[in-house]
Every structure is written in C-alpha cells, then in structure tokens.
Enzyme design. Structure first.
Site, PDB file in Angstrom:
ATOM      1  N   LYS A 105      42.679  45.615  28.890  1.00 40.43           N
ATOM      2  CA  LYS A 105      42.512  46.443  30.078  1.00 40.43           C
ATOM      3  C   LYS A 105      42.718  47.939  29.845  1.00 40.43           C
ATOM      4  CE  LYS A 105      42.518  45.215  33.908  1.00 40.43           C
ATOM      5  NZ  LYS A 105      42.406  44.620  35.138  1.00 40.43           N
ATOM      6  N   GLU A 163      42.581  55.715  41.233  1.00 45.90           N
ATOM      7  CA  GLU A 163      43.114  54.734  42.189  1.00 45.90           C
ATOM      8  C   GLU A 163      44.264  55.323  43.002  1.00 45.90           C
ATOM      9  OE1 GLU A 163      42.202  50.445  40.046  1.00 45.90           O
ATOM     10  OE2 GLU A 163      44.047  51.498  39.568  1.00 45.90           O
ATOM     11  N   SER A 187      47.412  47.258  30.686  1.00 43.36           N
ATOM     12  CA  SER A 187      48.079  46.174  31.390  1.00 43.36           C
ATOM     13  C   SER A 187      49.132  45.582  30.472  1.00 43.36           C
ATOM     14  CB  SER A 187      47.052  45.104  31.770  1.00 43.36           C
ATOM     15  OG  SER A 187      47.693  43.863  31.961  1.00 43.36           O
ATOM     16  N   HIS A 196      23.544  52.072  50.144  1.00 42.37           N
ATOM     17  CA  HIS A 196      24.111  50.718  50.340  1.00 42.37           C
ATOM     18  C   HIS A 196      24.611  50.122  49.022  1.00 42.37           C
ATOM     19  CE1 HIS A 196      21.985  50.814  54.267  1.00 42.37           C
ATOM     20  NE2 HIS A 196      21.036  51.384  53.551  1.00 42.37           N
TER      21      HIS A 196
END
Ligand code: ARG
Length: 487
Positions: free
Chosen positions: A289, A296, A283, A162
């Site tokens: 970043k 992804e 970024s 979980h």
C-alpha cells in the site's frame, strides 16, 4: 498558566463575593485569546498615543505605557510572562502586568475604551494578517498549478462527466480549472478583508465615550481603512468572522474536490498521476500500500471548517445588540479555520510541486470509452447531417463498438459507413485524440494553444513572470492588482 489565588479583578469594585472557582475557569478565555497578544499590544499603543495627542494622557504617561507594553511583548515572546486565569482574558492580563510594571500610568490606559471595542479591534487586526497569509498560500498553490499546466498543456486525458469518460481534454486545461476556482477564492478573501478593515476602537462599551478622542488618528495608526461608523455595530458585529469562515468553507470545498480527484487518479485503476512518497504513507499490514493520506486528510478537514461556519452563524443568530459574552466563542473557530487553511494550502502546494503524471496511462484511458463520439457527430453535422440525426447515428456506432469491444477509431471505414454514407476516409482525423483537443481552439477551450494562452493571461494578471518565479510567500505581492483575485 499559573494562578495566584487572589488576583484583583479590574471590575471587582461592584462585587462583594469572589467569583466561583469553576465559573472563573468556565468564563476565562485567556487559554486561547492570549494568541492575540501582539494585536492587543499594538491596539493599546495606538490608543495611548491618541489619548496623549488629545491631551487625555500626559506625554510621560504615554511614553511609560508604550515602553511598558514593549517589555510585556518581549516577555510574552520569550515565554517569560505569567498568564493568570483569574484575570480572565488576554486584555486584563496585559493591563494588570502593565500596571504592575509602571504603576499608575498603566491604570490610565483603559481611558475611553472597553474590552468590547478592544477585542473587536484585536480580532480584526489578527484576521487581516491571516487573510494576507492565506492569500499568499493560495498564490503558492496557483503557482504550482500553473507550472504543471504549462508542462502538461499537450497531455491528453479523458474528461469526465458523471465520472464517465466524456471527451478528451488536456491535463493542463484541467489544472487551469482549479486555478480559476482558487482565483475566485482569493478574491473572496480579499473582499472579506476589505469589509473587516474598519476600526471598532472608540465605540467603547457600546455607546462611544465622553472623552474627546480622535478615531481617525487611531485608525490610521493601526492601518484601518476607517473607524467603524456605528458604535453599537462596532462592538457587536462579527460578520467578518462569518464571511471569513464562509470563504474558508468554499475554499475547502474546492480543495476537497481536488483531493478527491487526486485520490482517484492515484489509484491503481486510474494511475494518471503518482504522488511523491513524501506525501503518502504505507500500511502496517499490507506491504503493497501507498496511501494518499495528504489529500484524504485535506478532504476530511473540510468537515470541521464547515462546522466552524455553522457554529459562527448560530453563535450570532439570536444576539440582541450590542456586545454579549457569547462573542467570546468566536475565537477558537476562527483560529482553527486559519490554522487549517494555511496548513492545507501549504501541503497542497508542496505536494503538487512533486506531482508526476503518467501521460501514457492518461492517453490510453482517453482512447477507451468513446471519448471522440461528439467529434464524430460534429463531423457529420459539417457534412450536412442534422445534429440530432448525427447523435443517433453515432450512438448506434458506439453500441456496435461496445458490442465488439473496439473504440470508434478502431472501426473500419466500411463499418463506419454502414452507419452513415456521409462518412469519408478523412473521418479518422477527428477520431484521434489530438485532433479532438486541437479542434476546441477558442477562448476557454481545451486545445493546448488555448491552455498556453490562459496560463499567460493568468501569469500576467497575477504578475507571475514564469515557472517557479512567483513570490508565493509575499503576503502583499499582488494585492493591489486590479481585476484579479489572487495575490
Ligand atoms: N474575553 C472577551 C471576549 O472575548 C473580551 C470582552 C469582554 N467584555 C465584557 N464585557 N465581558 O469577548
């Protein structure tokens, strides 16, 4: 693609009017099926040899055909071939070029054959090679994971259920879970390949042919296991396409889950791992970043592969026997699936080879969140407490720890004994992370000893002698290994 306005179509005999220009473009497949030219030529050469062997073609005609097809392959290889949309597909383009080159013998090649059995053969030949490459890609990724697992066999991290800290595990054990999934994936592709490896040629349009053909010979020439049994099925079956995309969808589901973990683990909040700069981007606005673009994108590509599976299932669902033009729609999803799978597997294997683990962060995270609570309960059971009572006792100790912001190992013996007099001063041995993982020392358990044994078993099954020595790019490296999926 150039288009001489009036290329005679091989089927023009029955027609009085020319094809509508838009319909011609709409129905043509050469824009994408030209990718099958090598398989198409290979199939044609085998077919011609069989025809000659059976006395259906003269030996001189066969020789002219084989030489002519070789020249066409060379022209296509070097981009010197002019494709024509009016000639619809790869098959008619090559046949027309052959006839233009060698004359009448070219016109005899299509004897006892139809584009229906021809295209079904071409795709199966193509898919066979793609599956070999994909399985090699899986083997490459598995090799990278085995190396990490070996290096990190003793690295303790929190195991989750979980996404809540559950019990301490080793990072090596976690990597080996991915190895198991990938091994099953490879097995699914192997099974798909075995069923796809039957030769449609000889089925002709749908009913077979009246020429005395030798299908066994052609099948052997092309490396097929055997000729397909039923001519109607041979030209209309696309089960292999559905099976392939289905195996692909499951593999992508795995890579997507894997990506998700890498993304979570590389976040500042977790920082269990660091992906190499080469696999991340920055970024344009936020200078701090470092984004995990590769995982992804792999996660994102999963959607399109699922789409191809749905597309192919739907393509087939209402087709009456035998061949229908609908089948032309099988190619683009197959090509796209294979290309993306290969890309994902390659980038994943490379990325994992450059993975860095933050062992201290993993250990620190495992020592928060009461990961050894189950170990305390097991300890109480060993001291005669019933498991349900032990569960209750430990639950209270955890609540106390939460309240005072201290993990179980940080509670004093007196505090612990307050929950159960069965607790002795040896309790701290089971409350340590290493004690916890070492205790799970059975086949399939997370103990470092078991992780090493699992790696050795897997390497032996895959004939991978040791770190970085597996031949990840050898398509057939272990395909004959019994009892294992990954080659
Ligand atoms: N381009 C066609 C396909 O991909 C080849 C077979 C065409 N057969 C036919 N009878 N129209 O399926």
């Amino acid at each position: 693609m150039t288009d001489p306005a009036h290329v005679a179509k091989p089927w023009a005999g029955r027609f009085e009017e020319p094809t509508d220009a838009f319909v011609e473009a709409f129905t043509a497949s050469v824009g994408f099926d030209r990718r099958l030219y090598r398989q198409d030529i290979e199939g044609s050469i085998a077919h011609a040899r069989m025809l000659a062997r059976q006395g259906i073609l003269g030996d001189d005609e066969c020789a002219a055909i084989v030489a002519g097809l070789g020249r066409i392959r060379e022209r296509i290889d070097t981009d010197a071939f002019e494709w024509s949309e009016s000639l619809e597909d790869v098959h008619m383009n090559i046949e027309a070029a052959l006839t233009a080159d060698i004359g009448n013998a070219g016109k005899r090649l299509h004897t006892g054959r139809s584009r229906n059995d021809q295209v079904a053969t071409d795709i199966r030949l193509w898919l066979r090679a793609e599956i070999d490459a994909i399985r090699a890609g899986i083997a490459g990724l598995v090799g990278a994971l085995l190396d990490i697992a070996e290096r990190e066999a003793e690295t303790v991290m929190p195991g989750f259920t979980h996404l809540q800290v559950a019990q301490p595990i080793t990072f090596g054990h976690h990597m080996m879970a991915w190895v198991e999934m990938l091994d099953r994936d490879s097995g699914r592709f192997r099974d798909c390949r075995a069923r796809a490896n039957q030769m449609p040629l000889g089925a002709a349009a749908l009913a077979g042919t009246s020429y005395p053909i030798d299908r066994e010979f052609t099948a052997a020439e092309l490396g097929f296991e055997r000729p397909a049994e039923n001519s109607l099925d041979a030209v209309s079956d696309r089960d292999f396409a559905v099976e392939f995309t289905s195996a692909a969808a499951i593999l992508m589901m795995h890579l997507s889950r894997f990506s998700e973990e890498l993304i979570i683990w590389s976040s500042a909040q977790f920082h269990f791992i660091e992906l190499s700069d080469a696999y991340c981007t920055g970024s344009s606005i936020m200078p701090q970043k470092k984004n995990p673009d590769v995982p992804e994108l792999v996660r994102g590509k999963t959607g399109r592969i699922y789409g191809h599976l749905m597309g192919l299932l739907t393509l087939m669902k209402a087709q009456p026997l035998a061949y229908n033009k609908d089948n032309q729609e099988d190619k683009e999803p197959l090509f796209d699936t294979a290309d993306n799978l290969r890309g994902c597997l390659k980038v994943f294997a490379d990325m994992m080879q450059h993975l860095r683990c933050d062992r201290l962060r993993m250990r620190a995270a495992a020592s928060q969140g009461f990961a050894t609570a189950t170990d305390l309960a097991d300890y109480l059971v060993r001291r005669g407490v019933a498991f349900r009572d032990a569960h209750e006792i430990v639950g209270k100790a955890v609540a106390f720890g939460v309240c005072h912001q201290r993990d179980l190992g940080e509670l004093s013996l007196e505090e612990l004994r307050g929950f159960s007099p069965a607790i002795g001063d040896d309790v701290y041995e089971v409350l340590t992370l290493d004690g916890s993982v070492n205790a799970r020392n059975h086949l399939g358990g997370t103990a470092p000893e078991q992780v090493r044994a699992a790696i050795a078993r897997k390497r032996a099954a895959l004939s991978m002698p040791g770190p970085m020595r597996q031949s990840a790019t050898e398509p057939e490296s272990a395909s004959e290994q019994p009892g294992t999926g990954t080659a």
